[in-house]
Design an enzyme around this catalytic site. Sequence first.
Site, PDB file in Angstrom:
ATOM      1  N   PHE A 291      -5.466  16.210  29.864  1.00  0.00           N
ATOM      2  CA  PHE A 291      -4.062  15.933  29.540  1.00  0.00           C
ATOM      3  C   PHE A 291      -3.071  16.503  30.557  1.00  0.00           C
ATOM      4  O   PHE A 291      -1.912  16.096  30.600  1.00  0.00           O
ATOM      5  CB  PHE A 291      -3.720  16.499  28.139  1.00  0.00           C
TER       6      PHE A 291
ATOM      7  N   LYS B 110     -11.069   6.674  31.539  1.00  0.00           N
ATOM      8  CA  LYS B 110     -10.713   7.066  30.175  1.00  0.00           C
ATOM      9  C   LYS B 110      -9.701   8.200  30.284  1.00  0.00           C
ATOM     10  O   LYS B 110     -10.038   9.339  30.575  1.00  0.00           O
ATOM     11  CB  LYS B 110     -11.934   7.541  29.381  1.00  0.00           C
TER      12      LYS B 110
ATOM     13  N   GLU C 239      -6.547  11.167  25.506  1.00  0.00           N
ATOM     14  CA  GLU C 239      -5.918  10.413  24.409  1.00  0.00           C
ATOM     15  C   GLU C 239      -4.533  10.951  24.065  1.00  0.00           C
ATOM     16  O   GLU C 239      -3.765  10.280  23.369  1.00  0.00           O
ATOM     17  CB  GLU C 239      -6.810  10.401  23.165  1.00  0.00           C
TER      18      GLU C 239
ATOM     19  N   SER D 203     -12.013  20.748  30.112  1.00  0.00           N
ATOM     20  CA  SER D 203     -12.422  22.120  29.789  1.00  0.00           C
ATOM     21  C   SER D 203     -13.900  22.333  30.124  1.00  0.00           C
ATOM     22  O   SER D 203     -14.681  21.376  30.196  1.00  0.00           O
ATOM     23  CB  SER D 203     -12.185  22.373  28.303  1.00  0.00           C
TER      24      SER D 203
ATOM     25  N   CYS E 235      -5.056  24.131  36.012  1.00  0.00           N
ATOM     26  CA  CYS E 235      -6.332  24.816  36.222  1.00  0.00           C
ATOM     27  C   CYS E 235      -6.244  25.750  37.426  1.00  0.00           C
ATOM     28  O   CYS E 235      -7.152  26.512  37.680  1.00  0.00           O
ATOM     29  CB  CYS E 235      -7.446  23.806  36.410  1.00  0.00           C
TER      30      CYS E 235
ATOM     31  N   GLU F 211      -9.740  31.499  28.880  1.00  0.00           N
ATOM     32  CA  GLU F 211      -8.678  30.625  29.388  1.00  0.00           C
ATOM     33  C   GLU F 211      -7.626  30.466  28.290  1.00  0.00           C
ATOM     34  O   GLU F 211      -7.935  30.017  27.190  1.00  0.00           O
ATOM     35  CB  GLU F 211      -9.252  29.247  29.761  1.00  0.00           C
TER      36      GLU F 211
HETATM   37  P1  NAD Z   1     -10.676  18.588  27.305  1.00  0.00           P
HETATM   38  O1  NAD Z   1     -11.981  19.072  27.815  1.00  0.00           O
HETATM   39  O2  NAD Z   1     -10.329  18.876  25.892  1.00  0.00           O
HETATM   40  O3  NAD Z   1     -10.579  16.994  27.450  1.00  0.00           O
HETATM   41  C1  NAD Z   1     -10.907  16.342  28.652  1.00  0.00           C
HETATM   42  C2  NAD Z   1     -11.432  14.958  28.332  1.00  0.00           C
HETATM   43  O4  NAD Z   1     -12.615  15.078  27.539  1.00  0.00           O
HETATM   44  C3  NAD Z   1     -10.441  14.120  27.527  1.00  0.00           C
HETATM   45  O5  NAD Z   1     -10.418  12.817  28.060  1.00  0.00           O
HETATM   46  C4  NAD Z   1     -11.002  14.165  26.107  1.00  0.00           C
HETATM   47  O6  NAD Z   1     -10.767  12.968  25.396  1.00  0.00           O
HETATM   48  C5  NAD Z   1     -12.494  14.374  26.304  1.00  0.00           C
HETATM   49  N1  NAD Z   1     -13.124  15.189  25.262  1.00  0.00           N
HETATM   50  C6  NAD Z   1     -12.563  16.202  24.535  1.00  0.00           C
HETATM   51  N2  NAD Z   1     -13.483  16.751  23.705  1.00  0.00           N
HETATM   52  C7  NAD Z   1     -14.648  16.088  23.916  1.00  0.00           C
HETATM   53  C8  NAD Z   1     -15.969  16.216  23.371  1.00  0.00           C
HETATM   54  N3  NAD Z   1     -16.271  17.117  22.451  1.00  0.00           N
HETATM   55  N4  NAD Z   1     -16.927  15.384  23.833  1.00  0.00           N
HETATM   56  C9  NAD Z   1     -16.644  14.452  24.775  1.00  0.00           C
HETATM   57  N5  NAD Z   1     -15.410  14.300  25.309  1.00  0.00           N
HETATM   58  C10 NAD Z   1     -14.425  15.095  24.908  1.00  0.00           C
HETATM   59  O7  NAD Z   1      -9.556  19.126  28.300  1.00  0.00           O
HETATM   60  P2  NAD Z   1      -7.973  19.015  28.161  1.00  0.00           P
HETATM   61  O8  NAD Z   1      -7.521  19.891  27.042  1.00  0.00           O
HETATM   62  O9  NAD Z   1      -7.535  17.599  28.169  1.00  0.00           O
HETATM   63  O10 NAD Z   1      -7.520  19.638  29.554  1.00  0.00           O
HETATM   64  C11 NAD Z   1      -7.355  21.004  29.775  1.00  0.00           C
HETATM   65  C12 NAD Z   1      -8.589  21.611  30.400  1.00  0.00           C
HETATM   66  O11 NAD Z   1      -8.898  20.931  31.610  1.00  0.00           O
HETATM   67  C13 NAD Z   1      -8.404  23.071  30.789  1.00  0.00           C
HETATM   68  O12 NAD Z   1      -9.575  23.764  30.468  1.00  0.00           O
HETATM   69  C14 NAD Z   1      -8.196  23.014  32.297  1.00  0.00           C
HETATM   70  O13 NAD Z   1      -8.530  24.196  32.986  1.00  0.00           O
HETATM   71  C15 NAD Z   1      -9.098  21.892  32.653  1.00  0.00           C
HETATM   72  N6  NAD Z   1      -8.755  21.296  33.930  1.00  0.00           N
HETATM   73  C16 NAD Z   1      -9.549  21.593  34.979  1.00  0.00           C
HETATM   74  C17 NAD Z   1      -9.250  21.097  36.225  1.00  0.00           C
HETATM   75  C18 NAD Z   1     -10.093  21.445  37.409  1.00  0.00           C
HETATM   76  O14 NAD Z   1      -9.828  20.928  38.465  1.00  0.00           O
HETATM   77  N7  NAD Z   1     -11.099  22.276  37.282  1.00  0.00           N
HETATM   78  C19 NAD Z   1      -8.111  20.284  36.397  1.00  0.00           C
HETATM   79  C20 NAD Z   1      -7.328  19.980  35.287  1.00  0.00           C
HETATM   80  C21 NAD Z   1      -7.665  20.504  34.049  1.00  0.00           C
END
Ligand code: NAD
Length: 488
Positions: A153, A177, A180, A230, A285, A379
């Site tokens: 997000f 994808k 959401e 994450s 991040c 985090e």
């Molecule tokens: P998230 O992991 O909750 O979601 C990421 C994606 O995974 C979304 O599209 C979501 O729909 C999907 N998702 C969520 N739960 C899932 C599950 N149980 N099974 C399968 N798919 C699932 O992350 P977020 O809250 O959208 O973003 C924030 C996180 O992203 C933070 O931890 C941040 O550090 C990380 N991030 C990392 C980088 C990097 O370059 N390392 C860059 C941006 C964000």
Amino acid sequence: MEEMETTTQVRNFINGKFVDGNQSTMDVESPLDGSIISTLPLSNYEDLDKAVEAAKTAFVSWSSMTFKERAQIFFRYRGLLEKNMDELSSLCQLENGKTFEESKAEVEKSMELCEFAVSIPQIIANEVQEVSKGVECRIERKPLGVVASIAPFNFPNMVPHWTVPNALILGNTMIIKPSEVVPLSVVRMAELLKEAGLPDGVFNIVNGGKEIVEAICDHPKIEAVSFVGSTAVAKIVYKRATSNLKRCVALGGAKNHLIVLPDADVDMTASNVVASMSGCAGQRCMAASVMVGVDNVQHIVDRMVDYAREIVPGQNLGSVISKEAKERIEGYITQAEKDGATILVDGRGSVVAGKEGGYYVGPTIIDHVTSEMSVAREEIFGPVISIVRTKDIDEAIRIENGSNYGNAAAVFTQSGKLAKEIMEKASAGMIGVNIGVPVPREPFSFGGWNDSKFGVGDITGRSSIEFWTQNKKTTIKWNPGARTNWMS
Ligand code: NAD
């Protein structure tokens, strides 16, 4: 360009058309004020399958175009990003909650990513050599087929541009994808790509949550999966995609340590640390999360407090993404207080007049944190910095190395010798010297270490070219008179 749907009712984008998903819908909120701004289809395997079929069909002609022809489309698309900058920035702000300026910086970064992508034809000019007399070997980069990109997000515009331009110019077709909770920026991306001349089926959007991510990992006709999100989900996606014999690079969460030495430039350090921890409401991040202050850095901490007090939610600080995020972040601050840390600047309970339904957390500085406290280890993903004090550099490095994550680390000092030592010893993929957000600009690639990334290579830059392609090695002999031996 044909008439497009408005963005209030998000639909999937398959084969160049916006179509309904099979499943139920979910409301999308603006975290700026909590209002409902859109609805989103929670798609299922059947929806994904339609997108994969479209992408598979489009792959035949798309992959047979030259790199230069494909790059031309992204050259035009980059111009459209620039032309629509203000509208794209407002959209990003509306769905994510960051400030307009931060949203604009995001779109500018997307343009830079396109600039790198359109240079790919020059970078990958192929290798050819006469390996024995009259016999030539050459290597060409070939696309993989249908690939997927799963986004988080926190950068609704930029993260899709980490993957889409490179993967597509290299000849792949894609399913994206989006998160959401921020589906709108990617809708505009589809519209502008179409306007730039991208053929139908090359870029497809399938909306939804967990179910569609799992479907992507399982679909037999998807060759590679890139994921950003994450660490918990990155691990699930990496294991599931690779167990289905796909290529995968999965970027995870972060807990970035900034090591501050007493000789550091006071103003530059204090302003950089505060900007790093509070920019995009700490939802980056690459954000500073732990400041390790070596020896006496009180003068720098005092200045940080001054800077933090100039940051006002709703003015120069955006919202966090949701009610749950606000509660989680405030919960961490309360826990630190209970654990005996000192809250120097407290962002809990922030309310913005006129936007009472929004989710705001003010900048927060927590001092005298110890390594065992949850604010030092986990985090938080909010505008919060935890200051851990150490007596020497060795202890500071031990603390940084003790983190499971390894996205970024930075050192603030005027000593080249000490900076070099910390650069060498920090266990992170992206290192800053006197820089709070050490994002490598193009053509340098982006990617962390440890639990911040799973898979080989990085997600952007030259490294991503390897990820999105496979090499074809051809040995050629046209001259029947060429010497023949076991090698020719
Ligand atoms: P998230 O992991 O909750 O979601 C990421 C994606 O995974 C979304 O599209 C979501 O729909 C999907 N998702 C969520 N739960 C899932 C599950 N149980 N099974 C399968 N798919 C699932 O992350 P977020 O809250 O959208 O973003 C924030 C996180 O992203 C933070 O931890 C941040 O550090 C990380 N991030 C990392 C980088 C990097 O370059 N390392 C860059 C941006 C964000």
